[in-house]
Design a protein around this motif. Structure first.
Motif, PDB file in Angstrom:
ATOM      1  N   VAL A 116       7.686   2.437  -4.901  1.00 39.12           N
ATOM      2  CA  VAL A 116       7.162   1.502  -5.899  1.00 39.12           C
ATOM      3  C   VAL A 116       8.286   0.605  -6.412  1.00 39.12           C
ATOM      4  CG1 VAL A 116       6.085   1.296  -8.174  1.00 39.12           C
ATOM      5  CG2 VAL A 116       5.286   3.038  -6.560  1.00 39.12           C
ATOM      6  N   GLU A 117       9.440   1.200  -6.696  1.00 39.44           N
ATOM      7  CA  GLU A 117      10.583   0.412  -7.185  1.00 39.44           C
ATOM      8  C   GLU A 117      10.984  -0.637  -6.149  1.00 39.44           C
ATOM      9  OE1 GLU A 117      11.651   0.509 -10.094  1.00 39.44           O
ATOM     10  OE2 GLU A 117      11.457   2.519 -10.958  1.00 39.44           O
ATOM     11  N   ASN A 118      10.927  -0.261  -4.877  1.00 38.20           N
ATOM     12  CA  ASN A 118      11.268  -1.191  -3.815  1.00 38.20           C
ATOM     13  C   ASN A 118      10.306  -2.372  -3.784  1.00 38.20           C
ATOM     14  OD1 ASN A 118      10.610  -1.912  -0.682  1.00 38.20           O
ATOM     15  ND2 ASN A 118      12.800  -1.557  -0.973  1.00 38.20           N
ATOM     16  N   ARG A 135       6.362  -0.537 -15.091  1.00 40.68           N
ATOM     17  CA  ARG A 135       7.371  -1.571 -14.827  1.00 40.68           C
ATOM     18  C   ARG A 135       6.812  -2.642 -13.891  1.00 40.68           C
ATOM     19  NH1 ARG A 135      10.723   2.989 -15.166  1.00 40.68           N
ATOM     20  NH2 ARG A 135      10.751   3.417 -12.929  1.00 40.68           N
ATOM     21  N   ALA A 136       6.017  -2.208 -12.920  1.00 40.64           N
ATOM     22  CA  ALA A 136       5.395  -3.169 -12.000  1.00 40.64           C
ATOM     23  C   ALA A 136       4.441  -4.087 -12.752  1.00 40.64           C
ATOM     24  CB  ALA A 136       4.659  -2.429 -10.890  1.00 40.64           C
ATOM     25  N   ALA A 137       3.649  -3.506 -13.656  1.00 38.03           N
ATOM     26  CA  ALA A 137       2.698  -4.303 -14.441  1.00 38.03           C
ATOM     27  C   ALA A 137       3.434  -5.332 -15.296  1.00 38.03           C
ATOM     28  CB  ALA A 137       1.848  -3.393 -15.316  1.00 38.03           C
ATOM     29  N   LEU A 197       0.862  -1.189   0.000  1.00 39.72           N
ATOM     30  CA  LEU A 197       0.000   0.000   0.000  1.00 39.72           C
ATOM     31  C   LEU A 197       0.895   1.234   0.000  1.00 39.72           C
ATOM     32  CD1 LEU A 197      -2.728   1.485   0.281  1.00 39.72           C
ATOM     33  CD2 LEU A 197      -2.513   1.195   2.768  1.00 39.72           C
ATOM     34  N   VAL A 198       0.896   1.969  -1.096  1.00 40.80           N
ATOM     35  CA  VAL A 198       1.747   3.158  -1.232  1.00 40.80           C
ATOM     36  C   VAL A 198       0.873   4.395  -1.084  1.00 40.80           C
ATOM     37  CG1 VAL A 198       3.349   4.415  -2.705  1.00 40.80           C
ATOM     38  CG2 VAL A 198       3.324   1.906  -2.748  1.00 40.80           C
ATOM     39  N   MET A 199       1.124   5.133  -0.007  1.00 42.44           N
ATOM     40  CA  MET A 199       0.322   6.319   0.291  1.00 42.44           C
ATOM     41  C   MET A 199       1.145   7.584   0.089  1.00 42.44           C
ATOM     42  SD  MET A 199      -1.331   4.699   3.740  1.00 42.44           S
ATOM     43  CE  MET A 199       0.241   3.905   4.075  1.00 42.44           C
ATOM     44  N   LYS A 200       0.514   8.711   0.319  1.00 44.10           N
ATOM     45  CA  LYS A 200       1.234   9.978   0.290  1.00 44.10           C
ATOM     46  C   LYS A 200       1.776  10.254   1.698  1.00 44.10           C
ATOM     47  CE  LYS A 200      -2.092  12.326  -1.880  1.00 44.10           C
ATOM     48  NZ  LYS A 200      -2.674  13.523  -2.537  1.00 44.10           N
ATOM     49  N   SER A 201       1.828  11.515   2.117  1.00 42.83           N
ATOM     50  CA  SER A 201       2.517  11.864   3.359  1.00 42.83           C
ATOM     51  C   SER A 201       1.829  11.304   4.608  1.00 42.83           C
ATOM     52  CB  SER A 201       2.619  13.385   3.485  1.00 42.83           C
ATOM     53  OG  SER A 201       3.128  13.744   4.752  1.00 42.83           O
ATOM     54  N   ILE A 260       7.717  13.306  -4.534  1.00 50.09           N
ATOM     55  CA  ILE A 260       7.332  12.404  -5.623  1.00 50.09           C
ATOM     56  C   ILE A 260       8.423  11.374  -5.889  1.00 50.09           C
ATOM     57  CG2 ILE A 260       6.721  12.294  -8.076  1.00 50.09           C
ATOM     58  CD1 ILE A 260       5.541  15.159  -7.655  1.00 50.09           C
ATOM     59  N   ASP A 261       9.688  11.810  -5.864  1.00 47.64           N
ATOM     60  CA  ASP A 261      10.799  10.871  -6.070  1.00 47.64           C
ATOM     61  C   ASP A 261      10.797   9.795  -4.997  1.00 47.64           C
ATOM     62  OD1 ASP A 261      11.650  12.208  -8.317  1.00 47.64           O
ATOM     63  OD2 ASP A 261      13.196  13.379  -7.273  1.00 47.64           O
ATOM     64  N   GLY A 262      10.456  10.192  -3.780  1.00 49.81           N
ATOM     65  CA  GLY A 262      10.388   9.216  -2.697  1.00 49.81           C
ATOM     66  C   GLY A 262       9.312   8.179  -2.939  1.00 49.81           C
ATOM     67  N   GLN A 263       8.184   8.605  -3.487  1.00 51.46           N
ATOM     68  CA  GLN A 263       7.107   7.654  -3.765  1.00 51.46           C
ATOM     69  C   GLN A 263       7.486   6.717  -4.920  1.00 51.46           C
ATOM     70  OE1 GLN A 263       3.106   8.877  -5.118  1.00 51.46           O
ATOM     71  NE2 GLN A 263       2.335   8.005  -3.210  1.00 51.46           N
ATOM     72  N   ILE A 264       8.160   7.245  -5.911  1.00 50.87           N
ATOM     73  CA  ILE A 264       8.657   6.398  -7.007  1.00 50.87           C
ATOM     74  C   ILE A 264       9.592   5.326  -6.449  1.00 50.87           C
ATOM     75  CG2 ILE A 264      10.148   6.376  -9.055  1.00 50.87           C
ATOM     76  CD1 ILE A 264       8.989   9.159  -9.735  1.00 50.87           C
ATOM     77  N   ALA A 265      10.458   5.727  -5.520  1.00 46.54           N
ATOM     78  CA  ALA A 265      11.396   4.778  -4.914  1.00 46.54           C
ATOM     79  C   ALA A 265      10.654   3.685  -4.146  1.00 46.54           C
ATOM     80  CB  ALA A 265      12.357   5.515  -3.985  1.00 46.54           C
TER      81      ALA A 265
END
Length: 311
Positions: free
Chosen positions: A81-83, A108-110, A34-38, A74-79
């Motif tokens: 997802v990559e993780n 990329r996840a898909a 679950l990837v959320m915002k702040s 935003i870069d942190g959220q991208i990271a």
């Protein structure tokens, strides 16, 4: 041992550092990221808590809840997802901080076979189409909700009322949609829009932005804030300027911290979009996808207008 421990037990060379029998047992239990915002925002704290409760009640999956430090990271959220891609989770449920910037990592996840569910903030449909990826959206009608809240302010002020807007992130679809809802109310009730600026969903930034607005426009009568965190920042600025009771404010999200301000009249209205249930609905959708169902389109979730009368 949970599935998260199992994933952590796989080294860079793909070698298990855990007993094979225990690892094999956990393979049967899907992992949902679950990837959320702040998580400094009460709305997403509540979302995380609700998601954890829901997964515990379901008992058939493991949850990895993740959030960023600020609404603009935003870069942190991208990271994040990559993780989750690296950890080979079964599904990702995401409330994107930006509707376009998260497209590439999600594609990329898909391609890695991870099921995807978009919640809260709608991803850019054209960008997804370009990559031939379709992701179900589970969330509310932000435009409609914003108009509901703004209408309360408009009716209180009447035609000619002087208002300003505090916008969310410019790259986030819900920020754009909420401004559209505000603008519809402004047009319908013939309000006078003096200024509209982003404060990126943040309380302290909203305090500063609105203070500057008030200096430029000392005759402001009403404020339409894109979320409750910004509304709280506005209320603080109003008090600091010695104008308590003279400027009416509305928000959006329905967080607990806004309720006392609604009760005492410092905020007229907000819209509860039930963050905890929103996450639960997203997880349920992810589990359906993992189970072989294909979900598409928009699964609309409820909202509720909150005023002093309802609270």
């Amino acid at each position: 041992m949970d599935r998260r421990t199992f994933l952590a037990g796989i080294g860079a060379a793909g070698v298990l550092s855990l007993p094979a029998s225990a690892a094999w047992a956990q393979l049967k239990k899907p992992v949902v990221g679950l990837v959320m915002k702040s998580l400094a925002n009460e709305f997403f704290k509540n979302m995380q808590e609700g998601a954890l409760r829901h997964v515990e009640e379901r008992g058939d999956c493991t949850l990895i809840p993740l959030g960023i430090q600020s609404e603009t990271d935003i870069d942190g959220q991208i990271a994040l997802v990559e993780n989750l891609i690296t950890r080979k989770v079964d599904a990702i449920v995401i409330a994107p901080a930006d509707s376009r910037a998260l497209i590439s990592p999600l594609v990329r996840a898909a391609k890695a076979g991870i099921k995807l569910v978009n919640i809260d903030v709608l991803l850019d449909a054209n960008a997804l189409k370009k990559h031939h990826v379709e992701i179900v959206f589970v969330g509310p009608d932000n435009k409609e909700g914003a108009k509901m809240s703004a209408d309360v302010l408009a009716k209180a002020l009447g035609a000619g009322g002087k208002v300003v807007i505090l916008e969310g992130n410019p790259g986030a679809a819900n920020g754009v949609q909420r401004k559209e809802g505000f603008m519809e109310s402004i047009a319908q009730y013939k309000l006078d829009l003096l200024d509209s600026r982003t404060a990126h969903w943040e309380t302290e930034e909203a305090n500063t932005v609105f203070s500057n607005m008030l200096t430029a426009h000392p005759d402001i009568q009403g404020v339409m804030a894109g979320n409750d965190d910004m509304a709280i920042g506005v209320v603080k600025a109003i008090e600091a300027a010695g104008k308590k009771g003279q400027i009416k404010v509305i928000g959006f999200d329905g967080i607990a911290a806004i309720q006392p301000l609604i009760k005492n009249g410092e905020v007229l209205a907000t819209v509860d979009q039930f963050g905890a249930q929103l996450a639960a609905d997203g997880i349920d959708a992810a589990m359906k996808e993992i189970g072989g169902q294909t979900l598409t389109g928009w699964v609309k979730t409820p909202m509720k207008l909150e005023t002093a009368a309802t609270i």
